[in-house]
Design a protein around this motif. Structure first.
Motif, PDB file in Angstrom:
ATOM      1  N   GLY A  32       8.821  -3.025 -10.054  1.00  0.00           N
ATOM      2  CA  GLY A  32       7.492  -2.662  -9.761  1.00  0.00           C
ATOM      3  C   GLY A  32       6.198  -4.185  -9.937  1.00  0.00           C
ATOM      4  N   ASP A  33       5.385  -4.096  -9.049  1.00  0.00           N
ATOM      5  CA  ASP A  33       4.770  -5.744  -9.458  1.00  0.00           C
ATOM      6  C   ASP A  33       2.951  -5.105  -9.130  1.00  0.00           C
ATOM      7  OD1 ASP A  33       2.905  -7.736  -9.245  1.00  0.00           O
ATOM      8  OD2 ASP A  33       4.793  -8.920  -7.585  1.00  0.00           O
ATOM      9  N   VAL A  36       1.108  -6.462  -6.447  1.00  0.00           N
ATOM     10  CA  VAL A  36       1.786  -5.366  -5.116  1.00  0.00           C
ATOM     11  C   VAL A  36       0.852  -3.919  -4.983  1.00  0.00           C
ATOM     12  CG1 VAL A  36       3.314  -3.913  -3.414  1.00  0.00           C
ATOM     13  CG2 VAL A  36       4.224  -6.746  -4.953  1.00  0.00           C
ATOM     14  N   LEU A  37       0.470  -3.523  -6.437  1.00  0.00           N
ATOM     15  CA  LEU A  37       0.213  -1.894  -6.009  1.00  0.00           C
ATOM     16  C   LEU A  37      -1.238  -2.540  -6.185  1.00  0.00           C
ATOM     17  CD1 LEU A  37       1.862  -0.292  -8.850  1.00  0.00           C
ATOM     18  CD2 LEU A  37       2.025   0.286  -6.665  1.00  0.00           C
TER      19      LEU A  37
END
Lengths: 334, 546
Positions: A32-33, A36-37
């Motif tokens: 999970g980046d 990106v979130l």
């Protein structure tokens, strides 16, 4: 004694390093980046690369960790990815609400668990003992989120006795981030706010208290029973002391040591374990902040919370050890 | 912390016999609690604006309490989209406004901070007349220069007020070449090509106008105390928990009826609904559709529903096996039972999927549902035609909300026709990682319109670079049509263009259009004039409490 304390403090340093390293690498390898979130589903690859660079996420992990450490030793835990505000400020501003909840829960746990344990120990193999065993079993095995939901539905929705979530009725206009809202309201003589805040405390505190109450009850029972079998109890009885005096003055005091350990450790667990409870009840404490931060991959905030909890655990452990020495003259630290 | 020293002296006094054991215990316990408390209190007191946490009671006035599932984190409209709808809702047409806005409950545009606008013959210049006599909440006046500052900070990456996370700039200002104040109250926007989308895009929350004075004073901290022109002024907040806004007495459109609106974050559906039923809150946004009936039947409550510009789909990546096979993609189209999804996951409050363009929008064609009717037999035949023996793939979906359920329903439908889907449930963060890496064979996702134009989905999903990254999709004619439709002023022509593009997309079977869910808001019966907006905003300008 002074040297003992110094030694304990010295040991605390590598422990904190270890905790921070484990937390850091676990978070960063969890997938999970954060970029990106932050940019959302619509971001272009260029925008993502640019933000990753701005956040320093494109550097090697070790460099990032070194950077984090360099800041941390100076008390600077960086900025939250989500809100760009200092981590120390965000984390510490949420801490009082969690302490308020945890202290209330612990008080409830002692109030319920203590007497229950004593009663069960006094009336071994009686109905009371069996009932309390069942209660303990339930307290330990019921999942917190389920218990919280049941409390909400029964006491909030069906019976309408207690407020369902939050820390204060928003229509009153009091700031829900006020540290120790209930105490502060009493202090200021604002009884409307105090009563409302206290009512908001009940359900989450009960939910949080279930587990430590069970632990306290079990520990109290076990160690009282052990103490009651000792020779000095027979002596005390032989002196003609009443049952109550034997119990409270001789057995209970000696039985207190293991219970105290349990309480000390459970209090730390309470602070951390408030995560689920706070999320269900929208309680504005550390736990809720942590959940929000984890799902947004706000590494900085999570690190801050982990470090703070590690410090709290270490402090509590030290306190318990010191109290040991105070309670039991045979124990000496040097 | 110097409690070790204090403790030390306590212990020494204990040993010297100056302190009873009980007194020691009490004091040590006090220190133990006092240490974290004191440091926390000190940190809180150091926060700006909260030096003396005094507890004041709200005196009189009408307060409306609204609960949303998302957290509020920062309140700069230009950055808001990057943290989700928790930041967007309090801002959008409540605290900040754009030059244009959507009429409540519709996608019809109306003037907001621009009193009017004109587009030049060649379509390359749009001239906005800024509404006169409007001021920001900090008292500074709104003029063309202020608007220009707001737009430039989003377009120009070197602007001192360009902050990380301005995701929507690419959408809102996609074709904007230049922004200039050409008069006190006249703003001229020059476009790089004659698209017709600008006025609609300026109604998106991200184009909300904020006070340049406040930007100057607060810099990157602006998002902690937003200053706009809207009907409500930001008053205070506790991040992730509660946000308070109060009526703007000097609002150009007339003071709102509500004195205060409190936004609470309540993530859990059950808790939010329980709060609504017990009167703890007045409005619950995003009611779980399974609870819609119980809200509707409650005399003290009202259920507000309406179409929502959202399209749910199952997308294939045609760049990698097995969905590089057209027959297999078509087989899945016929295998998915959309009615079952509507009933099981959305309790009937769902329009079955047709084309990518959702109902109420220009270009929506219900007839497209007939392209791939539910037909397991045909699906089996197509699987056979694909030449793949026992086709299998990984179906990626998010783990929150109804997504896992949709995944399971589709998995069962596919199993019935001989296709094996293994579900790969991922949290948002990992989900988008996988999509952006182009490594998902097939994934469940949705698209919510930011403005009321079909372009928002047609271009963004099928022509923008993400079409190729995520689905390996590139279709020259579709791209040509989507770009042309951005410049066509005649709505009838646009309908024709989108009809052809949608047909081509369906022929390629690049995604299964599952359907368009409704949106439900639960409110106390006392709440008046609240509208469900198709673009998901929640404005309180015209709302009152009886």
């Amino acid at each position: 004694m002074g040297r003992y304390l110094l030694r304990r403090l010295a040991i605390a340093i590598p422990i904190l390093f270890g905790v921070s390293a484990i937390a850091f690498f676990m978070l960063h390898t969890a997938g999970g980046d954060p970029a990106v979130l932050k940019l959302g589903a619509r971001a272009t690859p260029e925008a993502l690369a640019k933000l990753r660079h701005e956040m320093g996420l494109d550097r090697p992990l070790l460099v990032q960790y070194a950077d984090f450490l360099a800041g941390a030793v100076r008390g600077n835990l960086g900025l939250s990815y989500r809100s760009n505000t200092p981590v120390t400020q965000e984390v510490l501003s949420r801490f009082p609400a969690t302490i308020e909840l945890a202290v209330t829960a612990m008080a409830l746990a002692l109030l319920v668990g203590g007497p229950l344990g004593i009663l069960a120990a006094m009336r071994r193999r009686s109905v009371v003992d069996y009932l309390s065993s069942v209660g303990v079993l339930i307290g330990i095995s019921v999942p917190t989120f389920w218990l919280g939901m049941i409390f909400i539905i029964v006491f909030g929705l069906w019976l309408g006795w207690l407020p369902i979530s939050g820390r204060i009725n928003p229509r009153l206009g009091a700031d829900p981030s006020t540290p120790f809202l209930t105490v502060a309201a009493v202090w200021q003589g604002n009884w409307v706010v105090a009563a409302d805040a206290a009512r908001h405390l009940i359900l989450p505190a009960l939910t949080l208290a279930a587990w430590p109450a069970a632990i306290v009850a079990r520990m109290t029972r076990a160690s009282l029973i052990e103490a009651m079998g000792q020779d000095y109890i027979r002596t005390a009885r032989g002196k003609g002391l009443s049952q109550g005096a034997v119990l409270m003055r001789h057995a209970f005091r000696n039985a207190l040591l293991p219970v105290l350990t349990a309480i000390g450790l459970e209090f730390g667990t309470l602070l951390g374990g408030a995560v689920v409870t706070e999320t269900i009840f929208s309680w504005p404490g550390l736990g809720q902040l942590t959940v929000a931060a984890i799902s947004a991959r706000d590494y900085q905030i999570v690190q801050g919370v982990v470090l703070l909890l590690a410090v709290v655990f270490l402090t509590l452990n030290l306190l318990v050890d010191l109290l040991y020495a105070a309670l039991d003259p045979r124990i000496r630290y040097a | 912390m110097d409690d070790s020293r204090t403790l030390n002296s306590l212990v020494r006094r204990l040993h010297a016999g100056a302190l009873s054991r009980r007194a020691f215990l009490t004091r040590a316990a006090q220190i133990g609690l006092a240490a974290p408390i004191a440091s926390a209190l000190a940190a809180v007191a150091a926060r700006p604006g909260s030096a003396a946490p005094s507890i004041a009671l709200q005196n009189g006035g009408t307060t409306l309490v609204v609960a949303i599932p998302q957290a509020t984190v920062q309140l700069d409209p230009a950055v808001a989209g990057s943290n989700g709808y928790g930041d967007v809702l309090p801002l959008w047409d409540n605290i900040t406004e754009g030059l244009t806005r959507f009429k409540p409950g519709s996608i019809e545009l109306e003037p907001a901070l621009a009193a009017s606008w004109d587009t030049s013959e060649d379509g390359l210049q749009v001239v906005f007349q800024i509404r006169p006599n409007v001021s920001f909440h900090d008292g500074s006046p709104l003029d063309a220069k202020a608007v220009a500052v707001n737009f430039q900070r989003q377009i120009d990456e070197n602007n001192p007020f360009h902050f990380p996370g301005m995701t929507y700039a690419d959408i809102v200002f996609a074709d904007v070449e230049k922004v200039a104040a050409t008069g006190d109250l006249e703003l001229t926007v020059t476009l790089s090509r004659p698209t017709i989308l600008l006025p609609g895009n300026l109604a998106i929350f991200a184009a909300g106008i904020v006070s340049p004075t406040a930007l100057q004073n607060e810099g990157e901290n602006f998002g902690q105390q937003p200053i706009g022109t809207g009907p409500f002024k930001f008053q205070s907040w506790t991040k992730d928990v509660e946000l308070v806004m109060v009526a703007n007495d000097g609002y150009w459109g007339g003071r709102p009826a509500l004195d205060r609106v409190v936004w609470r974050t309540i993530a859990d559906d059950t808790v939010r609904l329980s709060e609504l039923k017990t009167g703890g809150i007045d409005v619950a946004n995003q009611i779980d559709l399974k609870d819609a009936d119980s809200v509707e039947q409650d005399a003290a409550l009202q259920l507000l529903t309406g179409p929502f510009l959202n399209m749910q789909f199952l997308a294939f990546n045609e760049a990698i096996a097995p969905f590089d096979n057209l027959a297999l993609r078509q087989a899945v189209q016929h295998a998915v039972n959309k009615q079952n999804i509507a009933d099981a996951a959305f309790f009937g409050r769902y329009t079955l999927g047709a084309g990518p363009i959702a109902p109420t929008l220009l270009g929506y064609d219900a007839g497209l549902a007939e392209v791939y009717p539910y037909d397991p037999e045909k699906a089996k035949a197509l699987v056979a035609e694909s030449g793949l023996a026992n086709p299998s793939f990984e179906l990626t979906n998010r783990t929150n909300s109804f997504w896992p359920l949709l995944g399971q329903l589709i998995q069962a439908d596919l199993a019935a026709v001989g296709i094996t889907a293994t579900i790969n449930g991922l949290e948002d963060a990992e989900f988008f990682d996988l999509l952006n890496a182009g490594q998902a064979q097939a994934f469940l996702n949705d698209w919510t319109w930011d403005n009321g134009d079909p372009d928002n989905v047609m271009f963004s999903l099928f022509t923008a670079p993400r079409a190729q990254t995520r689905m390996g999709y590139k279709h020259d004619r579709v791209n040509e049509l989507n770009v042309a439709a951005q410049q066509e002023r005649d709505p009838d022509q646009r309908v024709k263009m989108y009809a052809e593009a949608q047909k081509l997309i369906l022929d390629d079977a690049i995604m299964v259009i599952l359907g368009y869910p409704q949106r439900a808001i639960g409110a106390a019966a006392t709440v008046q004039n609240l509208q469900v907006s198709p673009v998901a905003d929640l404005t309180f300008r015209e709302v009152s409490l009886t």
